[in-house]
Write a protein that holds these residues in place. Sequence first.
Motif, PDB file in Angstrom:
ATOM      1  N   LEU A 517      48.013  63.629  39.935  1.00 21.59           N
ATOM      2  CA  LEU A 517      49.228  62.827  39.973  1.00 21.59           C
ATOM      3  C   LEU A 517      49.597  62.371  38.564  1.00 21.59           C
ATOM      4  O   LEU A 517      48.734  62.191  37.704  1.00 21.59           O
ATOM      5  CB  LEU A 517      49.036  61.610  40.873  1.00 21.59           C
ATOM      6  CG  LEU A 517      48.754  61.889  42.353  1.00 21.59           C
ATOM      7  CD1 LEU A 517      48.494  60.585  43.091  1.00 21.59           C
ATOM      8  CD2 LEU A 517      49.911  62.652  42.995  1.00 21.59           C
ATOM      9  N   ASN A 518      50.885  62.159  38.326  1.00 24.07           N
ATOM     10  CA  ASN A 518      51.353  61.675  37.029  1.00 24.07           C
ATOM     11  C   ASN A 518      51.004  60.196  36.853  1.00 24.07           C
ATOM     12  O   ASN A 518      50.879  59.446  37.832  1.00 24.07           O
ATOM     13  CB  ASN A 518      52.859  61.836  36.909  1.00 24.07           C
ATOM     14  CG  ASN A 518      53.297  63.279  37.019  1.00 24.07           C
ATOM     15  OD1 ASN A 518      52.538  64.194  36.705  1.00 24.07           O
ATOM     16  ND2 ASN A 518      54.524  63.488  37.483  1.00 24.07           N
ATOM     17  N   GLN A 519      50.866  59.788  35.582  1.00 22.69           N
ATOM     18  CA  GLN A 519      50.716  58.360  35.278  1.00 22.69           C
ATOM     19  C   GLN A 519      51.638  58.021  34.126  1.00 22.69           C
ATOM     20  O   GLN A 519      51.708  58.743  33.124  1.00 22.69           O
ATOM     21  CB  GLN A 519      49.282  57.996  34.916  1.00 22.69           C
ATOM     22  CG  GLN A 519      49.092  56.496  34.706  1.00 22.69           C
ATOM     23  CD  GLN A 519      47.671  56.124  34.354  1.00 22.69           C
ATOM     24  OE1 GLN A 519      46.759  56.923  34.478  1.00 22.69           O
ATOM     25  NE2 GLN A 519      47.476  54.900  33.900  1.00 22.69           N
ATOM     26  N   LYS A 520      52.363  56.917  34.264  1.00 25.00           N
ATOM     27  CA  LYS A 520      53.354  56.512  33.270  1.00 25.00           C
ATOM     28  C   LYS A 520      52.963  55.175  32.662  1.00 25.00           C
ATOM     29  O   LYS A 520      52.382  54.321  33.326  1.00 25.00           O
ATOM     30  CB  LYS A 520      54.733  56.419  33.937  1.00 25.00           C
ATOM     31  CG  LYS A 520      55.880  56.123  32.990  1.00 25.00           C
ATOM     32  CD  LYS A 520      57.232  56.330  33.662  1.00 25.00           C
ATOM     33  CE  LYS A 520      57.440  55.417  34.839  1.00 25.00           C
ATOM     34  NZ  LYS A 520      58.803  55.555  35.423  1.00 25.00           N
ATOM     35  N   ASP A 521      53.307  54.990  31.396  1.00 25.01           N
ATOM     36  CA  ASP A 521      53.112  53.703  30.729  1.00 25.01           C
ATOM     37  C   ASP A 521      54.270  53.463  29.779  1.00 25.01           C
ATOM     38  O   ASP A 521      54.894  54.420  29.291  1.00 25.01           O
ATOM     39  CB  ASP A 521      51.785  53.670  29.961  1.00 25.01           C
ATOM     40  CG  ASP A 521      51.196  52.264  29.907  1.00 25.01           C
ATOM     41  OD1 ASP A 521      51.989  51.310  29.872  1.00 25.01           O
ATOM     42  OD2 ASP A 521      49.961  52.133  29.915  1.00 25.01           O
ATOM     43  N   GLU A 522      54.569  52.209  29.532  1.00 23.51           N
ATOM     44  CA  GLU A 522      55.654  51.837  28.628  1.00 23.51           C
ATOM     45  C   GLU A 522      55.115  50.958  27.509  1.00 23.51           C
ATOM     46  O   GLU A 522      54.312  50.051  27.755  1.00 23.51           O
ATOM     47  CB  GLU A 522      56.754  51.089  29.385  1.00 23.51           C
ATOM     48  CG  GLU A 522      57.446  51.923  30.442  1.00 23.51           C
ATOM     49  CD  GLU A 522      58.590  51.173  31.108  1.00 23.51           C
ATOM     50  OE1 GLU A 522      58.995  50.127  30.546  1.00 23.51           O
ATOM     51  OE2 GLU A 522      59.062  51.630  32.160  1.00 23.51           O
ATOM     52  N   ILE A 523      55.561  51.224  26.289  1.00 22.06           N
ATOM     53  CA  ILE A 523      55.187  50.408  25.139  1.00 22.06           C
ATOM     54  C   ILE A 523      56.421  50.216  24.264  1.00 22.06           C
ATOM     55  O   ILE A 523      57.391  50.970  24.356  1.00 22.06           O
ATOM     56  CB  ILE A 523      54.050  51.044  24.305  1.00 22.06           C
ATOM     57  CG1 ILE A 523      54.427  52.464  23.863  1.00 22.06           C
ATOM     58  CG2 ILE A 523      52.746  51.041  25.058  1.00 22.06           C
ATOM     59  CD1 ILE A 523      53.378  53.115  22.976  1.00 22.06           C
TER      60      ILE A 523
END
Length: 689
Positions: A517-523
Motif C-alpha cells: 500500500l502507498n504511504q504519504k507524508d507532508e512536510i
Amino acid sequence: MQHNRTYHLIRLTIILLSVTLSACNVQYRIKKADKRFDIGEYYEAGNIYQSAYKQIKTQDKKTRAYVAFRQGECYLLLNNPKAAPAYKNAIRYHYPDSIVYLHNAQALMYQGKYTDAAKNFEIYLQNAPDDYVAQQGLYACQQVNDWKKQPTRYKVTAEKAFNHKRFTNFAPAFIGDDPDALMFTSNRTPTSKKGVKNSGITGVPVNMLYSVRKNAAGVWEEIEPAEGLINEENEQDTETQSTEGGEEANIGGGKEQSTPDIGACCFTADGKTMFFTFSKPVIGEDQGAKIMMSTRSGGAWSEPKELHLFEDSTITCGHPAVTHNADTLYFVSDAPEGYGGNDIWMVENLGDGWGIPENLGPQINTAANELYPYLRHDGILFFASNGHAGFGGLDIFRAEKQDGQWQVRNMGIPFNSQNDDFGITFEKGKEDGFFSSNRGQKKGIDQIYRFVLPEMIFTAEGTVTDNNGDVLTDAVLRIIGDDGTNQKLQVKKDGTYRLKLKHNVRYVMLARARGYLNQKDEITTQQLTDSKTFNINFTLMPVSRPVTMDNIFYEFGKYTLTPASEEGLMQLVKLLGDNPNITIELSAHTDRVGNAEANKTLSEKRAQSVVEFLVMKGIEPERLTPVGYGKEKPVVADNLIHKQYPFIPIGQELNEEFIDTLTKDQQEVCNQINRRTEFKVLKTTYKLY
C-alpha cells in the motif's frame, strides 16, 4: 609673647593664602577642562577634570557634582568604563539635572549591568516621561535576556588579517563592487610618520585610511595607507600639545595638528570615486569634520575636494554613504533642526552640485546619536545608534521603507553586544561582509569582524521498509511541491533515500512499492529560519497478507476501545486516506482462554467498534468489513516474531497444541500475540472505474 603672636599670624596668613591659591588652582583647572570639553577634546578634558576633582573639598558638593558629571560625559563619549563611577559621584553630590540618571543608565548598559541601568532609566523617566531614548533604554533592559536567547543565523568572527591588538581598526568598506578590495580606518602609525602626536579628542593617534586586497589564492595581502589623500608638503608640525593630563596645552594658539584625522569612507560602484570624513583640527578650536571626495585613475587618489552641503560651513558633516547609482548621499551631521545629537541626513546629487540636505526624520533619528550609515545594493539602510532599543553602546540597525515609512529593526546577536557595534559593509549580492566593534576590549579598541550567513540547507532522509522492518529496495518516492516540483526518486539498495529541499515550499511525499500500500507524508520548509533535516521513514503495508495493529487496545473483557488506541486508529485512517481505492476487512481475534462462542461474539463487537471509529473519522462504511474470528485463526509466526521470541519457530502456528507444550510464561506470551486486531486488503479498485 609678641614674637609668638607674630609667628602665629604669619603662619595663619600662609595657610589662608595656600587655601586661596589651591582654590584658585582648582577653578583654573576646571575652566581649562571646560574649554577642552567645549571644543571636543574629551580625552584631555577628562584627564583635567579627574585631576581637579581630587582637590575639591568634600564640603563643596556643588563643584564636586559638576566636575564628576563632566568626567562622566567625557568617559561616556570615549567608552571609558570610568563613566559609571563618575556619574555615581555626581548623583552622590546631588547634580541638579536629572540627565545624570539617563547618562548613568547608558554607561551601566555598556557594562552589561542592565538591572542597575533600568533603575536609573526609571528615575529619569519620572522627570521626563516622554523621553524616547529613556523609554527605549528601559524597554531594552527589560527585554535583553530574551533577546540573547534568540540569536540570528549569522556567524561572526574577528578578522585577524586586519586587526592589531594595539591599534583601533573600524568602518570597513568594500571598494565599489569588488569583493576582493577593502578600505578601512585605523590609527596604526605608518612607518613614514614617526612621532605622530596623539589626538586630544581620543588620546590615541589620529586615524588614516588603509586598503587591503586579496591575492589569487584568496588571502588578504599587506595593508597599505591610501595614497594621495594627504598633501604632506602642506603639513605643519605642531608644538607639544600637552604634558600629562593635557594641562599645558596652548589653548587658542591656532596651530594645526601635523596629521589630519581621516576615515569612514564609501565608494561608487566602480570604485573610482571615494567620499570620506576629514578633520584637521586647530588647537583650541572646534573645527568639526567635513566630507571630502577623491577620484582615482591609477594607484593613487587625487587631491580631495570638500563637499559643500550646508550654507553654514561650520556645520559638522561625516560618515558618508552613497547609493549604488551615486544619485544620493547619506551622511551624519549635527546640523540645526535635527532631533538631537548626530542625525542621519540625505542629499541628492544634481550632477553639477548637491541639493538641499534632508533629515531622515524621527523614525531613524533620535535625541541620541545615529552614525555610520550604509546603503546596501538592495536599498536597505544600515546604521548605528545608541538611541533606539539595543544591547548597550552603539547597536547596528537596519531600516527599510514600507509605504513611505522607515521600518527600523535591531540586527540582534551576534552583530550587537553591550559595547559599540557599528560601521557595517556587505559584499555585493551576499549576506556576508564586515563590521566593527569594541566588544571584549578592555581599552575600548575597535576591531573589524567578519560575518557570514550560512546557506540554509533543507533535506529529507529516511528508510522505506515493510511492516516487518525489511527494507524495500524497489520502493519509489514521488515528491510534489507547491513551487511546481514533481520529482521521482528510486531508493538505494539499502532502502534509504536523501533528498534536498527548497526553502518556503510545502511538499507531499508518496512512497510506493509493488505489492504494498502507498504511504504519504507532508512536510514544509515555510517560515523556517535555520537549516533542518526531516527524518521521514516510510513503513509500507503488504496487500497480500494481514497486518497486525499492535497499538489497538480494549477494556478488559469488553469491546470498548481505550483512549490509548486513538493514535493507532488514526494511523489506519491516514492509510485509508493515502490509498482511497482499497477496501479492507477488519478482524478481531482472542486467545484460547474462555468459551469459544463468547470469544467469537466479543471479537465481532470489537471489530465493529473499530469500524465505528473509522466511520466517525470520515471513512466510507462500504470500505470496511468487520469480522470477529475469536480463537479460530491463531497467528503463524514470522521472522519478526521469531527474533523477538526465539522459542517460537518461524512458520509455527500458535495453536493450542503448541502452546500446551510451553512453560506458563511462554504460554502467556503466545496468548498475548494471538489477542490482536488486524486488517487485510480485500479490493484495490474501489471507485476506480
